[in-house]
Design a protein around this motif. Sequence first.
Motif, PDB file in Angstrom:
ATOM      1  N   VAL A 179       0.842  -1.199   0.000  1.00 53.53           N
ATOM      2  CA  VAL A 179       0.000   0.000   0.000  1.00 53.53           C
ATOM      3  C   VAL A 179       0.876   1.248   0.000  1.00 53.53           C
ATOM      4  CG1 VAL A 179      -1.656   1.344   1.347  1.00 53.53           C
ATOM      5  CG2 VAL A 179      -1.947  -1.121   1.118  1.00 53.53           C
ATOM      6  N   ASP A 180       1.925   1.181   0.795  1.00 52.68           N
ATOM      7  CA  ASP A 180       2.851   2.307   0.833  1.00 52.68           C
ATOM      8  C   ASP A 180       3.444   2.551  -0.543  1.00 52.68           C
ATOM      9  OD1 ASP A 180       6.244   2.641   1.953  1.00 52.68           O
ATOM     10  OD2 ASP A 180       4.771   4.237   1.639  1.00 52.68           O
ATOM     11  N   LYS A 181       3.881   1.497  -1.187  1.00 54.28           N
ATOM     12  CA  LYS A 181       4.488   1.643  -2.503  1.00 54.28           C
ATOM     13  C   LYS A 181       3.501   2.191  -3.517  1.00 54.28           C
ATOM     14  CE  LYS A 181       6.839  -1.470  -4.561  1.00 54.28           C
ATOM     15  NZ  LYS A 181       7.807  -0.557  -5.125  1.00 54.28           N
ATOM     16  N   LEU A 182       2.289   1.745  -3.415  1.00 55.25           N
ATOM     17  CA  LEU A 182       1.274   2.148  -4.389  1.00 55.25           C
ATOM     18  C   LEU A 182       0.927   3.620  -4.282  1.00 55.25           C
ATOM     19  CD1 LEU A 182      -1.544  -0.553  -4.497  1.00 55.25           C
ATOM     20  CD2 LEU A 182      -0.093   0.206  -6.366  1.00 55.25           C
ATOM     21  N   GLU A 199       7.045  16.365  -1.095  1.00 57.18           N
ATOM     22  CA  GLU A 199       8.057  15.392  -0.683  1.00 57.18           C
ATOM     23  C   GLU A 199       7.376  14.058  -0.378  1.00 57.18           C
ATOM     24  OE1 GLU A 199      10.694  16.845   2.460  1.00 57.18           O
ATOM     25  OE2 GLU A 199      10.431  14.814   3.235  1.00 57.18           O
ATOM     26  N   GLU A 200       8.028  13.008  -0.765  1.00 59.30           N
ATOM     27  CA  GLU A 200       7.427  11.707  -0.539  1.00 59.30           C
ATOM     28  C   GLU A 200       7.756  11.203   0.836  1.00 59.30           C
ATOM     29  OE1 GLU A 200       7.032   9.775  -4.941  1.00 59.30           O
ATOM     30  OE2 GLU A 200       7.921   8.673  -3.291  1.00 59.30           O
ATOM     31  N   LYS A 201       6.709  10.907   1.562  1.00 58.47           N
ATOM     32  CA  LYS A 201       6.931  10.334   2.890  1.00 58.47           C
ATOM     33  C   LYS A 201       6.372   8.924   2.877  1.00 58.47           C
ATOM     34  CE  LYS A 201       4.754  13.677   5.039  1.00 58.47           C
ATOM     35  NZ  LYS A 201       4.190  14.466   6.136  1.00 58.47           N
ATOM     36  N   PRO A 202       7.075   8.024   3.506  1.00 59.55           N
ATOM     37  CA  PRO A 202       6.540   6.663   3.534  1.00 59.55           C
ATOM     38  C   PRO A 202       5.238   6.626   4.318  1.00 59.55           C
ATOM     39  CG  PRO A 202       8.522   6.843   4.874  1.00 59.55           C
ATOM     40  CD  PRO A 202       8.367   8.138   4.180  1.00 59.55           C
ATOM     41  N   ILE A 203       4.359   5.751   3.876  1.00 56.46           N
ATOM     42  CA  ILE A 203       3.078   5.615   4.556  1.00 56.46           C
ATOM     43  C   ILE A 203       3.217   4.444   5.519  1.00 56.46           C
ATOM     44  CG2 ILE A 203       0.612   5.221   4.231  1.00 56.46           C
ATOM     45  CD1 ILE A 203       1.065   6.168   1.310  1.00 56.46           C
ATOM     46  N   ILE A 204       3.321   4.762   6.769  1.00 59.48           N
ATOM     47  CA  ILE A 204       3.556   3.697   7.745  1.00 59.48           C
ATOM     48  C   ILE A 204       2.479   3.724   8.818  1.00 59.48           C
ATOM     49  CG2 ILE A 204       6.047   3.485   7.471  1.00 59.48           C
ATOM     50  CD1 ILE A 204       6.318   5.550   9.761  1.00 59.48           C
ATOM     51  N   GLY A 205       2.555   2.723   9.671  1.00 58.78           N
ATOM     52  CA  GLY A 205       1.619   2.673  10.785  1.00 58.78           C
ATOM     53  C   GLY A 205       0.188   2.430  10.344  1.00 58.78           C
ATOM     54  N   GLY A 209      -2.687   1.952  13.984  1.00 55.70           N
ATOM     55  CA  GLY A 209      -3.368   3.176  14.380  1.00 55.70           C
ATOM     56  C   GLY A 209      -2.418   4.302  14.740  1.00 55.70           C
ATOM     57  N   LYS A 210      -1.130   4.046  14.628  1.00 55.65           N
ATOM     58  CA  LYS A 210      -0.175   5.064  15.053  1.00 55.65           C
ATOM     59  C   LYS A 210       0.232   5.986  13.917  1.00 55.65           C
ATOM     60  CE  LYS A 210       1.816   2.550  18.876  1.00 55.65           C
ATOM     61  NZ  LYS A 210       2.188   1.136  18.751  1.00 55.65           N
ATOM     62  N   GLY A 211      -0.004   5.555  12.687  1.00 55.44           N
ATOM     63  CA  GLY A 211       0.421   6.387  11.578  1.00 55.44           C
ATOM     64  C   GLY A 211      -0.632   7.440  11.243  1.00 55.44           C
ATOM     65  N   GLU A 212      -0.317   8.236  10.262  1.00 59.45           N
ATOM     66  CA  GLU A 212      -1.247   9.267   9.839  1.00 59.45           C
ATOM     67  C   GLU A 212      -2.471   8.621   9.184  1.00 59.45           C
ATOM     68  OE1 GLU A 212       0.499  11.996   7.103  1.00 59.45           O
ATOM     69  OE2 GLU A 212      -1.435  12.995   6.732  1.00 59.45           O
ATOM     70  N   PHE A 213      -2.219   7.441   8.598  1.00 56.56           N
ATOM     71  CA  PHE A 213      -3.285   6.746   7.909  1.00 56.56           C
ATOM     72  C   PHE A 213      -3.497   5.361   8.508  1.00 56.56           C
ATOM     73  CE2 PHE A 213      -4.079   9.645   4.494  1.00 56.56           C
ATOM     74  CZ  PHE A 213      -2.882  10.312   4.303  1.00 56.56           C
ATOM     75  N   THR A 214      -4.689   4.878   8.278  1.00 53.39           N
ATOM     76  CA  THR A 214      -5.030   3.535   8.757  1.00 53.39           C
ATOM     77  C   THR A 214      -5.712   2.775   7.629  1.00 53.39           C
ATOM     78  OG1 THR A 214      -5.283   4.282  11.027  1.00 53.39           O
ATOM     79  CG2 THR A 214      -6.414   2.253  10.428  1.00 53.39           C
ATOM     80  N   LYS A 246      -7.703   8.468   6.942  1.00 46.40           N
ATOM     81  CA  LYS A 246      -6.942   9.234   7.928  1.00 46.40           C
ATOM     82  C   LYS A 246      -7.252   8.664   9.308  1.00 46.40           C
ATOM     83  CE  LYS A 246      -5.763  13.635   6.027  1.00 46.40           C
ATOM     84  NZ  LYS A 246      -6.398  13.755   4.719  1.00 46.40           N
ATOM     85  N   SER A 247      -6.198   8.435  10.060  1.00 45.58           N
ATOM     86  CA  SER A 247      -6.381   7.839  11.381  1.00 45.58           C
ATOM     87  C   SER A 247      -7.312   8.654  12.260  1.00 45.58           C
ATOM     88  CB  SER A 247      -5.032   7.682  12.076  1.00 45.58           C
ATOM     89  OG  SER A 247      -4.217   6.822  11.324  1.00 45.58           O
ATOM     90  N   SER A 248      -7.304   9.965  12.031  1.00 49.40           N
ATOM     91  CA  SER A 248      -8.166  10.822  12.842  1.00 49.40           C
ATOM     92  C   SER A 248      -9.636  10.592  12.560  1.00 49.40           C
ATOM     93  CB  SER A 248      -7.820  12.289  12.577  1.00 49.40           C
ATOM     94  OG  SER A 248      -7.834  12.514  11.177  1.00 49.40           O
ATOM     95  N   GLU A 249      -9.919   9.937  11.455  1.00 49.10           N
ATOM     96  CA  GLU A 249     -11.316   9.775  11.081  1.00 49.10           C
ATOM     97  C   GLU A 249     -11.799   8.355  11.220  1.00 49.10           C
ATOM     98  OE1 GLU A 249     -11.914  11.476   7.227  1.00 49.10           O
ATOM     99  OE2 GLU A 249     -10.876  13.314   7.840  1.00 49.10           O
ATOM    100  N   ILE A 250     -11.090   7.574  12.015  1.00 47.83           N
ATOM    101  CA  ILE A 250     -11.423   6.156  12.133  1.00 47.83           C
ATOM    102  C   ILE A 250     -12.861   5.965  12.577  1.00 47.83           C
ATOM    103  CG2 ILE A 250     -11.049   4.077  13.467  1.00 47.83           C
ATOM    104  CD1 ILE A 250      -8.128   4.579  13.345  1.00 47.83           C
TER     105      ILE A 250
END
Lengths: 267, 633
Positions: A179-182, A199-205, A209-214, A246-250
């Motif tokens: 998913v991160d790569k995609l 800037e490209e930031k890896p999509i982690i977490g 639930g700890k990352g910016e995205f879930t 977005k993790s904030s919108e879980i």
Amino acid sequence: MEGCPRNREIGPKLLDLIPQGRKWYQEDKNNIDQEKKLELRLGPPGGDEEDHSAMKKKNNNTETRNIKMESEDKSFQGFNSNHFSSSNKTSQKRTAPGPVVGWPPVRSFRKNLASTSSSKLGNESSHGGQINKSNDDGEKQVEPKREGMFVKINMDGVPIGRKVDLNAYNSYEQLSFAVDKLFRGLLAAQRESSGGEGEEKPIIGLLDGKGEFTLTYEDNEGDKMLVGDVPWQMFVSSVKRLRVIKSSEISSALTFGCSSKQEKMRH
Amino acid sequence: MTEEEEDSSAKMSEDVKRYLKLDTRSSAAATSEPPCSSSSSASALANNKSRNFKSFEPPCPDHVLENVLENVLQFLTSRCDRNAVSLVCRSWWRVEAQTRFEVFIGNCYSLSPLRLTHRFTRVRSLVLKGKPRFADFNLMPRNWGAQFAPWVAATAKAYPWLEKVHLKRMFVTDDDLALLAESFPGFKELTLVCCEGFGTSGIAVVANKCRQLKVLDLLESEVTDDEVDWLSCFPASETHLESLSFDCVESPINFKALEELVVRSPFLKKLRTNRFVSLEVLHRLMVRAPQLTSLGTGSFSPENVLQGEQEPDYAAAFRACKSISCLSGFRDLTPEYLPAISPVCANLTSLNFSYANISPDMLKPIIRNCHNIRVFWALDSICDEGLQAVAATCKELRELRVFPFDPREDSEGPISGVGLQAISEGCRKLESILYFCQRMTNGAVTAMSENCPQLTVFRLCIMGRHRPDHVTGKPMDVGFGAIVKNCKKLTRLAVSGLLTDEAFSYIGEYGKLIRTLSVAFAGNSDRALRYVLEGCPKLQKLEIRDSPFGDVGLRSGMHRYCNMRFVWLSSCVLSRGGCREVAHALPNVVVEVFGSDDDDDDDTVTGDYVETLYLYRSLDGPRKDAPKFVTIL
């Protein structure tokens, strides 16, 4: 499904950058090689064991051009890594990025030979192409006709949806990496076009639930759930589509559209 | 254009003038094929359309002339010639239409069934093709269309004497097959290639009701297992069967019924069984049908391994089948039994090993005797060494297809330019090649272009995307350039590997006879597309995926689309606006855009990006059966 970035703002900009003539592919080779070096991978650094082509050998003298290439790299990455899929140039064996739909162009009934041919090989010759795959249940089973289990995946903030082949992965970690790569490049491009940092930031977490995205999914009953709770195979058999939110919108993402599935939420 | 009834002889010279004026904008005749121009027969159809079909009766022309013509035209079978004849004048058009018994429709959406039945009144044989080829690789959503239903319904009423139906990439249901079986008492030949939507119950109805059936060929089709014993549904009396192919049917069969069927089918020449047929069953069939010319051997594996004399003498069975010239099957090959086919090797003209994991050492003793082979299909498990063995013996080889045992991008790839070059040096009469590999060189491709001048079909699939020449690191431009330049008879080309616009400039410059072009992950810019669309006058079928071609490239082919069967562009850089432009400029061309899914939720698509464009000429405008996820611009 792998394809070109659908954001119009990316398209013309990148195409302008593609110089005409033979020079382009030379630079492309270097860029792709550069991408390899810059990419975040699960493997040890410099452990680029897979060499699909002689490109690598030819690029030994391009070290000095690296710095100049870098600025073009960034803008190419969004386009190249997704469209021209240099994903096949990374260490595929370890991380198994999603294969492209319909490629190589072999019809489905020809695709299962490796898995259904029994190990009834009369001679022990070890010539190259001889692949001994033993099929434990030599039963007359109907060969699976589908070549992969492709499910759609969308990401908040990215208008372009993609597809992933769940059969290519064996664990949530692998899926998360895919998913991160995609989406990494697409997300960065999207942010850049809306005035933020490109800037490209890896999509982690994605799973904890700890990352910016879930990562969430919709199962065959239409329920929306967090990815990672059930055993992998159970997940694969019930998932219908994926969504990176977005993790904030879980909480709102999971309850929207469902009747009363609060018990499925982790928090 | 309105027409008035006039003296037909005066009209004739006008007709000639009008029909000879090639108006490319109104050309869209589905039933004609290049190199003959199709434009004028379309205007002929258009003329008739403006008139009421049913009430139109010409004032009595020269009956004698028409009768003579009718008798002469009976001998004309080529559809190209017939199209030319139909353009001479109105009465020739009429007579030709009455004497055309075989109709070929390359794209089922290029005209409506009604138009077919109105123009041609005495059709006995129908060939109908539906989806474009990329649909085979999951690039087209399910339920896109190409249903046989409206065609069977229309022809059931119009052609009670229909004998032959040949469908490719159509969606056929059991109901369609039932209607077919019931509507045509003289029905003789059913061939379904790459079709789906039906099952063994549909086949059972055909077997049962088509009493004159000679050919039942199911090739590479998806047949659902309805658990119907369709083989028992053939009539109990002697049959007229000449060809029965069911190797793609993935369900068990009633062996006894098959054996009995073979016994009461004295005309049976071609029998292609599926993988559920073991060696023992095959043996019994062969013994009962020694007249077979083409045999699909099923699994080629014994059900039970018996020792010594108890085991059937398979080699003897092959020896007894003196007429076998075509062998296929080997779906689950047990290698020890392969030598059993040796007695027929010398007579073989066609050998299909493409389901068998055969090593070079297994191949060599067999192929050594196959001097007469013209068609050879295999898996890349035979390696370059196996290909060298083929090259050493098979001097008559015309068609070679090598499929990947492991069709993944990062698989081993046991064949390469070495095998290709060997084949080119040994098989000088080669006309058609399909070659899947992981590494290739421009040198090998160029060698083939020089050694095999008879090539009409060159399809090379380097499975890793964007892979250059693995020795020089250069793009594959030069190799493909050599192919189009040296192979002057080339009509079909599929390219792969790392390719720049330069490759396409060669294709445009030299590919003057190319009718079908397949492109994937290639090219740098719209110029590549432009080279092809401007340079290849015979291009009919263009299928492109994942290449950086956009609206500008698409626009450069406007002058061609009316004279092409179809254009497919997926995962390129097209915008809706660009596609709409084409749709508006070319009213006789249907422009479809869709995504890769059947569901039509919009959140995966920004309004403007086009995932798949599929355009084709049509006489009857956009189709009415398009599903929701397809937009016709």
